[in-house]
Design a protein around this motif. Sequence first.
Motif, PDB file in Angstrom:
ATOM      1  N   GLN A   7      41.931  41.531  43.431  1.00  0.00           N
ATOM      2  CA  GLN A   7      41.913  42.996  43.494  1.00  0.00           C
ATOM      3  C   GLN A   7      40.552  43.540  43.074  1.00  0.00           C
ATOM      4  O   GLN A   7      40.015  44.459  43.718  1.00  0.00           O
ATOM      5  CB  GLN A   7      43.011  43.556  42.596  1.00  0.00           C
ATOM      6  N   LYS A   8      39.994  42.966  42.033  1.00  0.00           N
ATOM      7  CA  LYS A   8      38.707  43.460  41.536  1.00  0.00           C
ATOM      8  C   LYS A   8      37.559  43.089  42.469  1.00  0.00           C
ATOM      9  O   LYS A   8      36.650  43.909  42.695  1.00  0.00           O
ATOM     10  CB  LYS A   8      38.463  42.925  40.123  1.00  0.00           C
ATOM     11  N   LEU A   9      37.576  41.881  42.999  1.00  0.00           N
ATOM     12  CA  LEU A   9      36.541  41.506  43.964  1.00  0.00           C
ATOM     13  C   LEU A   9      36.569  42.421  45.175  1.00  0.00           C
ATOM     14  O   LEU A   9      35.515  42.814  45.710  1.00  0.00           O
ATOM     15  CB  LEU A   9      36.723  40.048  44.402  1.00  0.00           C
ATOM     16  N   GLU A  10      37.751  42.787  45.629  1.00  0.00           N
ATOM     17  CA  GLU A  10      37.859  43.685  46.775  1.00  0.00           C
ATOM     18  C   GLU A  10      37.253  45.048  46.457  1.00  0.00           C
ATOM     19  O   GLU A  10      36.524  45.631  47.277  1.00  0.00           O
ATOM     20  CB  GLU A  10      39.322  43.845  47.183  1.00  0.00           C
ATOM     21  N   SER A  20      36.565  49.419  34.934  1.00  0.00           N
ATOM     22  CA  SER A  20      37.877  48.762  34.827  1.00  0.00           C
ATOM     23  C   SER A  20      37.995  47.578  35.777  1.00  0.00           C
ATOM     24  O   SER A  20      38.910  46.754  35.637  1.00  0.00           O
ATOM     25  CB  SER A  20      39.000  49.766  35.095  1.00  0.00           C
ATOM     26  N   ASP A  21      37.081  47.487  36.746  1.00  0.00           N
ATOM     27  CA  ASP A  21      37.066  46.351  37.678  1.00  0.00           C
ATOM     28  C   ASP A  21      36.243  45.176  37.162  1.00  0.00           C
ATOM     29  O   ASP A  21      36.130  44.151  37.846  1.00  0.00           O
ATOM     30  CB  ASP A  21      36.495  46.784  39.035  1.00  0.00           C
ATOM     31  N   PHE A  22      35.651  45.311  35.989  1.00  0.00           N
ATOM     32  CA  PHE A  22      34.827  44.229  35.445  1.00  0.00           C
ATOM     33  C   PHE A  22      35.701  43.007  35.226  1.00  0.00           C
ATOM     34  O   PHE A  22      36.799  43.086  34.667  1.00  0.00           O
ATOM     35  CB  PHE A  22      34.167  44.660  34.136  1.00  0.00           C
ATOM     36  N   ILE A  23      35.216  41.857  35.678  1.00  0.00           N
ATOM     37  CA  ILE A  23      35.976  40.601  35.649  1.00  0.00           C
ATOM     38  C   ILE A  23      35.576  39.788  34.417  1.00  0.00           C
ATOM     39  O   ILE A  23      34.392  39.614  34.143  1.00  0.00           O
ATOM     40  CB  ILE A  23      35.700  39.788  36.930  1.00  0.00           C
ATOM     41  N   ILE A  24      36.574  39.294  33.687  1.00  0.00           N
ATOM     42  CA  ILE A  24      36.318  38.441  32.532  1.00  0.00           C
ATOM     43  C   ILE A  24      37.000  37.098  32.750  1.00  0.00           C
ATOM     44  O   ILE A  24      38.183  37.036  33.102  1.00  0.00           O
ATOM     45  CB  ILE A  24      36.804  39.085  31.218  1.00  0.00           C
ATOM     46  N   ALA A  25      36.240  36.031  32.537  1.00  0.00           N
ATOM     47  CA  ALA A  25      36.767  34.674  32.655  1.00  0.00           C
ATOM     48  C   ALA A  25      36.722  33.984  31.304  1.00  0.00           C
ATOM     49  O   ALA A  25      35.744  34.107  30.550  1.00  0.00           O
ATOM     50  CB  ALA A  25      35.955  33.871  33.672  1.00  0.00           C
ATOM     51  N   VAL A  92      46.529  36.039  36.189  1.00  0.00           N
ATOM     52  CA  VAL A  92      45.333  35.240  35.904  1.00  0.00           C
ATOM     53  C   VAL A  92      45.175  34.138  36.954  1.00  0.00           C
ATOM     54  O   VAL A  92      46.143  33.453  37.298  1.00  0.00           O
ATOM     55  CB  VAL A  92      45.412  34.623  34.496  1.00  0.00           C
ATOM     56  N   THR A  93      43.950  33.971  37.442  1.00  0.00           N
ATOM     57  CA  THR A  93      43.640  32.941  38.437  1.00  0.00           C
ATOM     58  C   THR A  93      43.150  31.672  37.756  1.00  0.00           C
ATOM     59  O   THR A  93      42.157  31.714  37.012  1.00  0.00           O
ATOM     60  CB  THR A  93      42.558  33.446  39.407  1.00  0.00           C
ATOM     61  N   PRO A  94      43.790  30.525  37.982  1.00  0.00           N
ATOM     62  CA  PRO A  94      43.252  29.265  37.458  1.00  0.00           C
ATOM     63  C   PRO A  94      42.080  28.789  38.311  1.00  0.00           C
ATOM     64  O   PRO A  94      42.112  28.881  39.535  1.00  0.00           O
ATOM     65  CB  PRO A  94      44.445  28.305  37.568  1.00  0.00           C
ATOM     66  N   ALA A  95      41.044  28.284  37.666  1.00  0.00           N
ATOM     67  CA  ALA A  95      39.861  27.766  38.367  1.00  0.00           C
ATOM     68  C   ALA A  95      39.486  26.420  37.760  1.00  0.00           C
ATOM     69  O   ALA A  95      39.741  26.160  36.580  1.00  0.00           O
ATOM     70  CB  ALA A  95      38.695  28.739  38.265  1.00  0.00           C
TER      71      ALA A  95
END
Length: 328
Positions: A7-10, A20-25, A92-95
């Motif tokens: 959603q955030k990448l889009e 609010s779209d900032f991605i944290i891993a 949460v996306t597993p990588a």
Amino acid sequence: MKKSLDQKLESIRRGRYTPSDFIIADAKDSDMGGGITAFGPADDGSGHCKSFHDYLAAIRSVATTGLVDITLMSASAAERLAGEKLFENSTVTPAVRLNDATDVWGPRHSCYKSFPARDFRSARIDRVCRIADIGLYSTTFSNDLESDWNSLSSFHRFLDDLAGTDLRYFLEVFNPKIDIGIGKKELPAFVNDCIVRSLAGLTQEDRPQFLKIPFNGPWAMEELCRYDPGHLIVGVLGGGAGTSRDTFELVRQSEKFGARVALFGRKILFSEDSAETIKLMRAVVQGELNSKEAVKAFHAHLHAEGISPKRSLEEDIQITEAVLMHDL
């Protein structure tokens, strides 16, 4: 369940980014570099290091909060947690770390990092595809023709292996850990040029979802982020554990100068309260607190929870990473 990463990448790609779209891993793949010592000392005073089971527990404790968008792991950890269906009903996306080049190798008493980086892959793509749909590929440019040619050739073999699968990747580019004949002031420009040059010959299908790079100062971050916004999405890696102020200031400056992703390992793992650190990182990115205020809030939280801080407030509120002192 829809993953927050997608959603955030889009939103970023469509030019609709807001803080609010900032991605944290949560980067918990250090077992592929440090081995037994990667997880830090055990809490029992034995002098031994934390076990793999302790590390899995730390991964679970962050992933289940829903505060992060990505959990980056070794293939072995990802397989174990996929078997538990940890990410099945999660945002949460597993990588998975897809390669372990020699400049991440850090066994005790070793000297691998004194040589130009050479690529190596432990993880097999066909196996990873069963447990994740995105992974991290890492490379380092050393200003050495033979070394860099080999690294890029390995990268292209990786892209060949990726073709025909559903596996996506993001690209990590380290600063070289050895003297490459380029001064410290000039090094960020060299790294930026190498990144853009190496991706210019790739069509969209082969390009990374985003980058993971060191913060080489405001100018260097802004230069790279301005190059092709929305298409070349830049993320920052965390580096050493540092102080709490280092953590919050790094995420503030990175976002201010164009980064849209933070991928922190030790800054989360070695925090007294990982979840609270991530909450405050988001508060800083969204302008609710400055980095000093975030440190004070963090210590107030530790006091309220009866958690002993590793440093006094006076120590923890200091910036110790020189690269962060240019935008104060």
